[in-house]
Enzyme design. Sequence first.
Site, PDB file in Angstrom:
ATOM      1  N   ARG A  56     -19.244 -29.714  13.799  1.00  0.00           N
ATOM      2  CA  ARG A  56     -19.517 -28.072  14.013  1.00  0.00           C
ATOM      3  C   ARG A  56     -18.572 -27.759  15.389  1.00  0.00           C
ATOM      4  O   ARG A  56     -17.898 -26.898  15.479  1.00  0.00           O
ATOM      5  CB  ARG A  56     -20.729 -27.514  14.008  1.00  0.00           C
ATOM      6  CG  ARG A  56     -20.990 -26.004  14.357  1.00  0.00           C
ATOM      7  CD  ARG A  56     -22.064 -25.263  14.147  1.00  0.00           C
ATOM      8  NE  ARG A  56     -23.159 -25.911  14.147  1.00  0.00           N
ATOM      9  CZ  ARG A  56     -23.941 -26.366  14.833  1.00  0.00           C
ATOM     10  NH1 ARG A  56     -23.569 -26.443  16.368  1.00  0.00           N
ATOM     11  NH2 ARG A  56     -24.908 -27.147  14.933  1.00  0.00           N
ATOM     12  N   TYR A 108      -9.079  -2.919   7.978  1.00  0.00           N
ATOM     13  CA  TYR A 108      -9.478  -3.653   6.721  1.00  0.00           C
ATOM     14  C   TYR A 108     -10.975  -3.152   6.470  1.00  0.00           C
ATOM     15  O   TYR A 108     -11.753  -3.315   7.245  1.00  0.00           O
ATOM     16  CB  TYR A 108      -9.382  -5.245   6.798  1.00  0.00           C
ATOM     17  CG  TYR A 108      -9.877  -6.207   5.797  1.00  0.00           C
ATOM     18  CD1 TYR A 108      -8.950  -6.080   4.628  1.00  0.00           C
ATOM     19  CD2 TYR A 108     -10.698  -6.764   5.832  1.00  0.00           C
ATOM     20  CE1 TYR A 108      -9.410  -7.150   3.605  1.00  0.00           C
ATOM     21  CE2 TYR A 108     -11.219  -7.550   4.747  1.00  0.00           C
ATOM     22  CZ  TYR A 108     -10.517  -7.518   3.659  1.00  0.00           C
ATOM     23  OH  TYR A 108     -10.979  -8.404   2.690  1.00  0.00           O
ATOM     24  N   ASP A 180      -5.803  -7.213  15.058  1.00  0.00           N
ATOM     25  CA  ASP A 180      -5.791  -7.971  14.008  1.00  0.00           C
ATOM     26  C   ASP A 180      -4.211  -7.892  13.735  1.00  0.00           C
ATOM     27  O   ASP A 180      -3.645  -7.006  13.400  1.00  0.00           O
ATOM     28  CB  ASP A 180      -6.483  -7.107  12.886  1.00  0.00           C
ATOM     29  CG  ASP A 180      -6.581  -8.032  11.638  1.00  0.00           C
ATOM     30  OD1 ASP A 180      -5.517  -8.756  11.305  1.00  0.00           O
ATOM     31  OD2 ASP A 180      -7.429  -7.756  10.938  1.00  0.00           O
ATOM     32  N   LYS A 205      -4.454 -15.301   4.511  1.00  0.00           N
ATOM     33  CA  LYS A 205      -3.032 -14.443   4.135  1.00  0.00           C
ATOM     34  C   LYS A 205      -1.721 -15.027   4.545  1.00  0.00           C
ATOM     35  O   LYS A 205      -1.686 -16.288   4.147  1.00  0.00           O
ATOM     36  CB  LYS A 205      -3.272 -12.957   4.807  1.00  0.00           C
ATOM     37  CG  LYS A 205      -4.532 -12.263   4.689  1.00  0.00           C
ATOM     38  CD  LYS A 205      -5.179 -12.088   3.473  1.00  0.00           C
ATOM     39  CE  LYS A 205      -6.557 -11.744   3.325  1.00  0.00           C
ATOM     40  NZ  LYS A 205      -7.104 -10.466   4.131  1.00  0.00           N
TER      41      LYS A 205
HETATM   42  C1  PLP Z   1      -8.286 -10.144   4.572  1.00  0.00           C
HETATM   43  C2  PLP Z   1      -8.239  -9.428   5.847  1.00  0.00           C
HETATM   44  C3  PLP Z   1      -9.235  -9.671   6.662  1.00  0.00           C
HETATM   45  C4  PLP Z   1     -10.578 -10.250   6.331  1.00  0.00           C
HETATM   46  O1  PLP Z   1     -10.227 -11.794   6.169  1.00  0.00           O
HETATM   47  P1  PLP Z   1     -11.128 -12.728   5.144  1.00  0.00           P
HETATM   48  O2  PLP Z   1     -10.362 -13.965   5.350  1.00  0.00           O
HETATM   49  O3  PLP Z   1     -10.916 -12.067   3.999  1.00  0.00           O
HETATM   50  O4  PLP Z   1     -12.427 -12.775   5.668  1.00  0.00           O
HETATM   51  C5  PLP Z   1      -9.101  -8.891   8.105  1.00  0.00           C
HETATM   52  N1  PLP Z   1      -8.072  -8.223   8.344  1.00  0.00           N
HETATM   53  C6  PLP Z   1      -7.162  -8.083   7.466  1.00  0.00           C
HETATM   54  C7  PLP Z   1      -5.990  -7.208   7.783  1.00  0.00           C
HETATM   55  C8  PLP Z   1      -7.183  -8.735   6.219  1.00  0.00           C
HETATM   56  O5  PLP Z   1      -6.181  -8.600   5.599  1.00  0.00           O
END
Ligand code: PLP
Length: 389
Positions: A56, A108, A180, A205
């Site tokens: 961890r 998001y 982000d 992504k």
């Molecule tokens: C998908 C996404 C998230 C969340 O990520 P997960 O891996 O699904 O928990 C946060 N910000 C953006 C811009 C996203 O597209």
Amino acid sequence: MTKVLAEDLARRLATQAVHAGQVPDPLAGAVMTPIYQTSTYIQDGLGRNKGYEYARTRNPTREALERNVAVLEGGRHGFAFSSGLAAVDATLKLLSAGDHVVCGENVYGGTHRQMTHIWARLGLTFTFVDAAETERIAAAVTPRTKMIYAETPTNPMMRLCDLRAAGEIAQRAGALFVVDNTFATPCFQRPLQDGADIVLHSTTKYLNGHSDMVGGLLVLTRDDLAERIAFIQNGSGAVPGPFDCWLALRGTKTLALRMRQHDANGRRIAAWLTTHPMVEQVYYPGLPSHPQHELACRQMKGFGGMISVELGSVDRARRVAERTKIFVLAESLGGVESLIGHPASMTHASVPPEMRRAMGLTDSLVRLSVGIEDVDDLIADLDQALGGA
Ligand SMILES: *Cc1c(COP(=O)(O)O)cnc(C)c1O
């Protein structure tokens, strides 16, 4: 916590993507980082080990990914999490009850849900503003503001936040600036250079890019902040498994190559959509008609493959989303394969309808994640789906 070594010779992103943060395996010299599928490590004696005690806290496969993405973002420390939302969770754990966050209203849907349904109950307070209007961010700052949180371009309206301007507001307020960077990726946007303290990714992504794992990552430069995030990463425990880290690391190797194709395809398709009679509006920062195109050119090196399309009627949106044959109807984005989604009923279903309307997210909007397929095939697919609408 993984520190990036300054002597890294790879200076440009495509080289860094392949090499940064990776060292040949000491046992056999394996060129590719092995999957260290273990929960624990042998100790040579009491209090004597090779720096690894429990997985961890530290895992070599995870550390290779953390170092790699930290270099790509131009930061010094990377921290991997079991999902993007776990990374969001870790950043908000830097705060304490009573602290205030100014957050972009287009973030998001899951980020918004976590803030309003989990963190608000635990005592953090939030003001959501249109982060495309820098003055609104400034106006929302209070003496309790400890964080400014932005996503740019936003999902799905493709509104941009001026990172330099927002970073200056955060600095004046003594607040952390979290960005982000999931949509733009470090290929096209480098928030740490523009004043961000923390860059966040859903590695699910573009960074992984193959739609076969879920993960998150934080990158930062400040050592004091890194120490606190390391404590939270280990203390809260939302760490990714070594196999998912290995998949993401395999993904980042081709990031520069993939993003070039997402961007080329995105530009062609966005321009083509603007000429289609069934299309009312196209949201894409690379189009000269985008209200913030000038900022996009200044802040971004490319515009990527995310496009939202206003079709004017819910029925038309439904039919297009259901009729494409190459664009797969699915949640998520950023994979090599093209996806189509309906934000109002899918990714943004958890955002209250009034708020969706206020940001222009109608029920007749569809969102495209343009993949790396041949662009003429993608256009033909959209054309037949739109023709049928
Ligand atoms: C998908 C996404 C998230 C969340 O990520 P997960 O891996 O699904 O928990 C946060 N910000 C953006 C811009 C996203 O597209």
